[in-house]
Design an enzyme around this catalytic site. Structure first.
Site, PDB file in Angstrom:
ATOM      1  N   LYS A   1       0.825  -1.205   0.000  1.00 17.14           N
ATOM      2  CA  LYS A   1       0.000   0.000   0.000  1.00 17.14           C
ATOM      3  C   LYS A   1       0.867   1.267   0.000  1.00 17.14           C
ATOM      4  O   LYS A   1       2.095   1.199   0.193  1.00 17.14           O
ATOM      5  CB  LYS A   1      -0.915  -0.024   1.228  1.00 17.14           C
ATOM      6  CG  LYS A   1      -1.919  -1.180   1.225  1.00 17.14           C
ATOM      7  CD  LYS A   1      -2.851  -1.054   2.423  1.00 17.14           C
ATOM      8  CE  LYS A   1      -3.779  -2.244   2.507  1.00 17.14           C
ATOM      9  NZ  LYS A   1      -4.727  -2.100   3.637  1.00 17.14           N
TER      10      LYS A   1
ATOM     11  N   TYR B   1     -12.547  -2.709  -2.853  1.00 21.24           N
ATOM     12  CA  TYR B   1     -13.085  -2.716  -1.488  1.00 21.24           C
ATOM     13  C   TYR B   1     -14.610  -2.679  -1.501  1.00 21.24           C
ATOM     14  O   TYR B   1     -15.213  -2.034  -0.632  1.00 21.24           O
ATOM     15  CB  TYR B   1     -12.515  -1.531  -0.712  1.00 21.24           C
ATOM     16  CG  TYR B   1     -11.066  -1.715  -0.287  1.00 21.24           C
ATOM     17  CD1 TYR B   1     -10.656  -2.838   0.436  1.00 21.24           C
ATOM     18  CD2 TYR B   1     -10.099  -0.759  -0.583  1.00 21.24           C
ATOM     19  CE1 TYR B   1      -9.332  -3.006   0.829  1.00 21.24           C
ATOM     20  CE2 TYR B   1      -8.770  -0.929  -0.182  1.00 21.24           C
ATOM     21  CZ  TYR B   1      -8.405  -2.058   0.522  1.00 21.24           C
ATOM     22  OH  TYR B   1      -7.098  -2.228   0.919  1.00 21.24           O
TER      23      TYR B   1
ATOM     24  N   PHE C   1     -15.587   4.008   7.617  1.00 21.81           N
ATOM     25  CA  PHE C   1     -14.186   4.348   7.349  1.00 21.81           C
ATOM     26  C   PHE C   1     -13.842   4.347   5.861  1.00 21.81           C
ATOM     27  O   PHE C   1     -12.731   4.685   5.487  1.00 21.81           O
ATOM     28  CB  PHE C   1     -13.238   3.408   8.114  1.00 21.81           C
ATOM     29  CG  PHE C   1     -13.319   1.936   7.741  1.00 21.81           C
ATOM     30  CD1 PHE C   1     -12.707   1.443   6.600  1.00 21.81           C
ATOM     31  CD2 PHE C   1     -14.012   1.052   8.565  1.00 21.81           C
ATOM     32  CE1 PHE C   1     -12.773   0.094   6.274  1.00 21.81           C
ATOM     33  CE2 PHE C   1     -14.078  -0.300   8.252  1.00 21.81           C
ATOM     34  CZ  PHE C   1     -13.457  -0.785   7.093  1.00 21.81           C
TER      35      PHE C   1
ATOM     36  N   ARG D   1      -1.433 -14.346   4.972  1.00 22.72           N
ATOM     37  CA  ARG D   1      -2.150 -13.597   6.022  1.00 22.72           C
ATOM     38  C   ARG D   1      -1.492 -13.791   7.387  1.00 22.72           C
ATOM     39  O   ARG D   1      -1.459 -12.883   8.206  1.00 22.72           O
ATOM     40  CB  ARG D   1      -3.638 -13.948   6.012  1.00 22.72           C
ATOM     41  CG  ARG D   1      -4.333 -13.335   4.786  1.00 22.72           C
ATOM     42  CD  ARG D   1      -5.794 -13.628   4.732  1.00 22.72           C
ATOM     43  NE  ARG D   1      -6.570 -12.918   5.711  1.00 22.72           N
ATOM     44  CZ  ARG D   1      -7.030 -11.670   5.589  1.00 22.72           C
ATOM     45  NH1 ARG D   1      -6.737 -10.964   4.509  1.00 22.72           N
ATOM     46  NH2 ARG D   1      -7.770 -11.116   6.525  1.00 22.72           N
TER      47      ARG D   1
ATOM     48  N   THR E   1      -5.295  -7.421  11.146  1.00 19.81           N
ATOM     49  CA  THR E   1      -5.534  -6.258  10.279  1.00 19.81           C
ATOM     50  C   THR E   1      -4.947  -4.980  10.864  1.00 19.81           C
ATOM     51  O   THR E   1      -4.302  -4.205  10.164  1.00 19.81           O
ATOM     52  CB  THR E   1      -7.048  -6.070  10.042  1.00 19.81           C
ATOM     53  OG1 THR E   1      -7.547  -7.242   9.402  1.00 19.81           O
ATOM     54  CG2 THR E   1      -7.328  -4.858   9.167  1.00 19.81           C
TER      55      THR E   1
ATOM     56  N   ARG F   1       2.869  -6.489  10.049  1.00 20.61           N
ATOM     57  CA  ARG F   1       2.154  -5.355  10.659  1.00 20.61           C
ATOM     58  C   ARG F   1       2.576  -5.166  12.114  1.00 20.61           C
ATOM     59  O   ARG F   1       2.670  -4.043  12.611  1.00 20.61           O
ATOM     60  CB  ARG F   1       0.650  -5.578  10.546  1.00 20.61           C
ATOM     61  CG  ARG F   1       0.148  -5.472   9.104  1.00 20.61           C
ATOM     62  CD  ARG F   1      -1.253  -5.988   8.998  1.00 20.61           C
ATOM     63  NE  ARG F   1      -1.804  -5.882   7.658  1.00 20.61           N
ATOM     64  CZ  ARG F   1      -2.797  -6.642   7.220  1.00 20.61           C
ATOM     65  NH1 ARG F   1      -3.342  -7.561   8.014  1.00 20.61           N
ATOM     66  NH2 ARG F   1      -3.251  -6.490   5.986  1.00 20.61           N
TER      67      ARG F   1
ATOM     68  N   ASN G   1      -1.881  -0.209   7.238  1.00 20.07           N
ATOM     69  CA  ASN G   1      -1.354  -1.506   7.694  1.00 20.07           C
ATOM     70  C   ASN G   1      -0.433  -2.135   6.650  1.00 20.07           C
ATOM     71  O   ASN G   1      -0.244  -3.342   6.617  1.00 20.07           O
ATOM     72  CB  ASN G   1      -2.502  -2.435   8.098  1.00 20.07           C
ATOM     73  CG  ASN G   1      -3.471  -2.678   6.967  1.00 20.07           C
ATOM     74  OD1 ASN G   1      -3.285  -2.188   5.855  1.00 20.07           O
ATOM     75  ND2 ASN G   1      -4.504  -3.456   7.225  1.00 20.07           N
TER      76      ASN G   1
ATOM     77  N   HIS H   1      -2.037  -5.311   1.708  1.00 18.78           N
ATOM     78  CA  HIS H   1      -3.319  -6.009   1.570  1.00 18.78           C
ATOM     79  C   HIS H   1      -3.048  -7.402   1.031  1.00 18.78           C
ATOM     80  O   HIS H   1      -2.184  -7.582   0.173  1.00 18.78           O
ATOM     81  CB  HIS H   1      -4.239  -5.276   0.587  1.00 18.78           C
ATOM     82  CG  HIS H   1      -5.426  -6.113   0.197  1.00 18.78           C
ATOM     83  ND1 HIS H   1      -6.556  -6.201   0.975  1.00 18.78           N
ATOM     84  CD2 HIS H   1      -5.625  -6.956  -0.853  1.00 18.78           C
ATOM     85  CE1 HIS H   1      -7.399  -7.049   0.415  1.00 18.78           C
ATOM     86  NE2 HIS H   1      -6.861  -7.518  -0.702  1.00 18.78           N
TER      87      HIS H   1
ATOM     88  N   GLU I   1      -9.901 -10.468  -7.064  1.00 20.34           N
ATOM     89  CA  GLU I   1      -8.904  -9.384  -6.966  1.00 20.34           C
ATOM     90  C   GLU I   1      -7.795  -9.548  -8.010  1.00 20.34           C
ATOM     91  O   GLU I   1      -7.323  -8.559  -8.577  1.00 20.34           O
ATOM     92  CB  GLU I   1      -8.306  -9.358  -5.554  1.00 20.34           C
ATOM     93  CG  GLU I   1      -9.339  -8.939  -4.500  1.00 20.34           C
ATOM     94  CD  GLU I   1      -8.859  -9.139  -3.071  1.00 20.34           C
ATOM     95  OE1 GLU I   1      -7.689  -9.537  -2.863  1.00 20.34           O
ATOM     96  OE2 GLU I   1      -9.655  -8.894  -2.148  1.00 20.34           O
TER      97      GLU I   1
HETATM   98  P1  CMP Z   1      -7.128  -4.498   4.032  1.00 19.40           P
HETATM   99  O1  CMP Z   1      -6.620  -5.840   4.431  1.00 19.40           O
HETATM  100  O2  CMP Z   1      -6.590  -3.911   2.776  1.00 19.40           O
HETATM  101  O3  CMP Z   1      -8.736  -4.556   3.932  1.00 19.40           O
HETATM  102  C1  CMP Z   1      -9.565  -3.460   4.208  1.00 19.40           C
HETATM  103  C2  CMP Z   1      -8.798  -2.270   4.697  1.00 19.40           C
HETATM  104  O4  CMP Z   1      -9.590  -1.285   5.360  1.00 19.40           O
HETATM  105  C3  CMP Z   1      -7.832  -2.734   5.780  1.00 19.40           C
HETATM  106  O5  CMP Z   1      -6.793  -3.477   5.216  1.00 19.40           O
HETATM  107  C4  CMP Z   1      -7.439  -1.398   6.404  1.00 19.40           C
HETATM  108  O6  CMP Z   1      -6.488  -0.696   5.599  1.00 19.40           O
HETATM  109  C5  CMP Z   1      -8.771  -0.661   6.342  1.00 19.40           C
HETATM  110  N1  CMP Z   1      -9.516  -0.735   7.614  1.00 19.40           N
HETATM  111  C6  CMP Z   1     -10.072  -1.827   8.184  1.00 19.40           C
HETATM  112  N2  CMP Z   1     -10.690  -1.504   9.331  1.00 19.40           N
HETATM  113  C7  CMP Z   1     -10.515  -0.171   9.499  1.00 19.40           C
HETATM  114  C8  CMP Z   1     -10.919   0.764  10.483  1.00 19.40           C
HETATM  115  N3  CMP Z   1     -11.647   0.384  11.542  1.00 19.40           N
HETATM  116  N4  CMP Z   1     -10.572   2.041  10.330  1.00 19.40           N
HETATM  117  C9  CMP Z   1      -9.851   2.439   9.253  1.00 19.40           C
HETATM  118  N5  CMP Z   1      -9.433   1.589   8.267  1.00 19.40           N
HETATM  119  C10 CMP Z   1      -9.758   0.303   8.391  1.00 19.40           C
END
Ligand code: CMP
Length: 147
Positions: free
Chosen positions: A9, A49, A57, A85, A91, A102, A112, A115, A126
């Site tokens: 990212k 997404y 968010f 993962r 996450t 992470r 984070n 992805h 994807e």
């Molecule tokens: P990712 O694994 O790319 O999948 C969805 C993304 O949304 C996640 O990583 C984070 O970057 C983001 N995300 C998930 N939960 C939250 C949250 N509570 N607040 C802000 N961003 C979030």
């Protein structure tokens, strides 16, 4: 063998952590079979997404993922989806275990760093969003017998 779609990212690219992250995937024995740098557009973000578009968010997430280039790649390996993962950790970087990417490098729920697809169905969806068949270079690694 499974395939997983990975995005390094904007925070990963900007913080110069691409090499550190890629090294962990390669050291684990996963094969990189496609890779490119690109700018995610708001349209692509909404497709990628789709399950989060209605979440509170999402506007901030779209702003973040479109803010700077990302690196997309496909990793291939035995049970690659869950293996990747586990390497990434939870996450949120705030709760991810030390030793995970992470856990070691992120202090944020949103930023984070990486992805990764969360299942076989999302991986197929994807991968098709980011790569054409012609861009995928599947090959038999010569070290396969050792990993
Ligand atoms: P990712 O694994 O790319 O999948 C969805 C993304 O949304 C996640 O990583 C984070 O970057 C983001 N995300 C998930 N939960 C939250 C949250 N509570 N607040 C802000 N961003 C979030």
């Amino acid at each position: 063998m499974e395939r997983s779609l990975i995005l390094l990212k904007p925070d990963c690219v900007q913080r110069r952590l691409m090499g550190a992250v890629l090294t962990r995937f390669e050291n684990k024995g996963l094969n990189v079979i496609a890779m490119k740098m690109l700018q995610v557009t708001p349209e692509l973000a909404k497709q990628h997404y789709a399950e989060h578009v209605e979440k509170p968010f999402y506007p901030e997430l779209e702003g973040f993922i479109t803010s700077s280039p990302v690196v997309a790649m496909i990793l291939e390996g035995t049970e690659a989806i869950s293996v990747v993962r586990n390497i990434l950790g939870a996450t949120s970087g705030l709760s991810a275990n030390p030793g995970t990417i992470r856990g070691d490098f992120s202090c944020s729920k949103q930023m984070n760093l990486v992805h990764a697809s969360d299942g076989a169905e999302s991986a197929a969806r994807e991968i098709a969003l980011y790569f054409s068949d012609a861009e995928i270079c599947a090959y038999q690694p010569t070290i396969a017998a050792w990993v």
